[in-house]
Design a protein around this motif. Structure first.
Motif, PDB file in Angstrom:
ATOM      1  N   GLN A  50       0.827  -1.204   0.000  1.00  0.00           N
ATOM      2  CA  GLN A  50       0.000   0.000   0.000  1.00  0.00           C
ATOM      3  C   GLN A  50       0.865   1.259   0.000  1.00  0.00           C
ATOM      4  O   GLN A  50       0.534   2.232  -0.680  1.00  0.00           O
ATOM      5  CB  GLN A  50      -0.943  -0.005   1.198  1.00  0.00           C
ATOM      6  N   LYS A  51       1.962   1.244   0.726  1.00  0.00           N
ATOM      7  CA  LYS A  51       2.874   2.396   0.739  1.00  0.00           C
ATOM      8  C   LYS A  51       3.484   2.614  -0.645  1.00  0.00           C
ATOM      9  O   LYS A  51       3.573   3.752  -1.116  1.00  0.00           O
ATOM     10  CB  LYS A  51       3.976   2.198   1.775  1.00  0.00           C
ATOM     11  N   SER A  54       0.889   4.070  -2.882  1.00  0.00           N
ATOM     12  CA  SER A  54       0.663   5.482  -2.557  1.00  0.00           C
ATOM     13  C   SER A  54       1.743   6.360  -3.161  1.00  0.00           C
ATOM     14  O   SER A  54       1.464   7.439  -3.690  1.00  0.00           O
ATOM     15  CB  SER A  54       0.623   5.681  -1.044  1.00  0.00           C
ATOM     16  N   GLN A  55       2.976   5.897  -3.097  1.00  0.00           N
ATOM     17  CA  GLN A  55       4.083   6.656  -3.682  1.00  0.00           C
ATOM     18  C   GLN A  55       3.942   6.741  -5.197  1.00  0.00           C
ATOM     19  O   GLN A  55       4.199   7.785  -5.794  1.00  0.00           O
ATOM     20  CB  GLN A  55       5.430   6.039  -3.300  1.00  0.00           C
ATOM     21  N   LYS A  57       1.182   6.621  -6.804  1.00  0.00           N
ATOM     22  CA  LYS A  57       0.001   7.436  -7.075  1.00  0.00           C
ATOM     23  C   LYS A  57       0.334   8.924  -7.067  1.00  0.00           C
ATOM     24  O   LYS A  57      -0.170   9.678  -7.892  1.00  0.00           O
ATOM     25  CB  LYS A  57      -1.074   7.129  -6.028  1.00  0.00           C
TER      26      LYS A  57
END
Length: 94
Positions: A50-51, A54-55, A57
Motif C-alpha cells: 500500500q505504501k 501510494s508513492q 500514485k
C-alpha cells in the motif's frame, strides 16, 4: 406482474454476479502484472504494498505514464470500433 418483478430481480442478481466476477478477474490480472513488474513485491507485507502504491500514485511521472497509456488504449479502441462499423456497413461478417 409478480412474475415480471421476480424475473427482473433474477436478472439484476445475475448482472451483479457477472460484474463481481469481472472485477475479481481484473484485480487478479492487475495484481499479477504488478508482481511481475516488481518481483520483490511478493515478499512485501500488505501495508508495504500500500505504501508503494501510494508513492506511485502521487508521483507526477507515473500519473503521466498512466494517462498516456490510457489515451493510447482509448485511441486503439476507437480505431477498432470504427473498423468494425466499416465492415458492418460493407456487409463483411468476417
Amino acid at each position: 406482474m409478480e412474475h415480471a418483478i421476480h424475473n427482473k430481480n433474477l436478472l439484476e442478481q445475475k448482472k451483479k454476479l457477472v460484474e463481481r466476477k469481472e472485477r475479481s478477474h481484473r484485480l487478479i490480472v492487475k495484481g499479477a502484472e504488478f508482481e511481475k513488474a516488481f518481483s520483490l513485491s511478493k515478499d512485501l507485507e500488505q501495508e508495504d504494498v500500500q505504501k508503494v502504491m501510494s508513492q506511485l500514485k502521487i508521483s507526477g511521472y507515473n500519473r503521466g505514464v498512466v494517462r498516456n497509456v490510457s489515451n493510447a488504449a482509448e485511441k486503439i479502441g476507437r480505431q477498432q470500433i470504427s473498423e468494425a462499423v466499416e465492415k458492418t456497413e460493407k456487409g463483411d461478417d468476417s
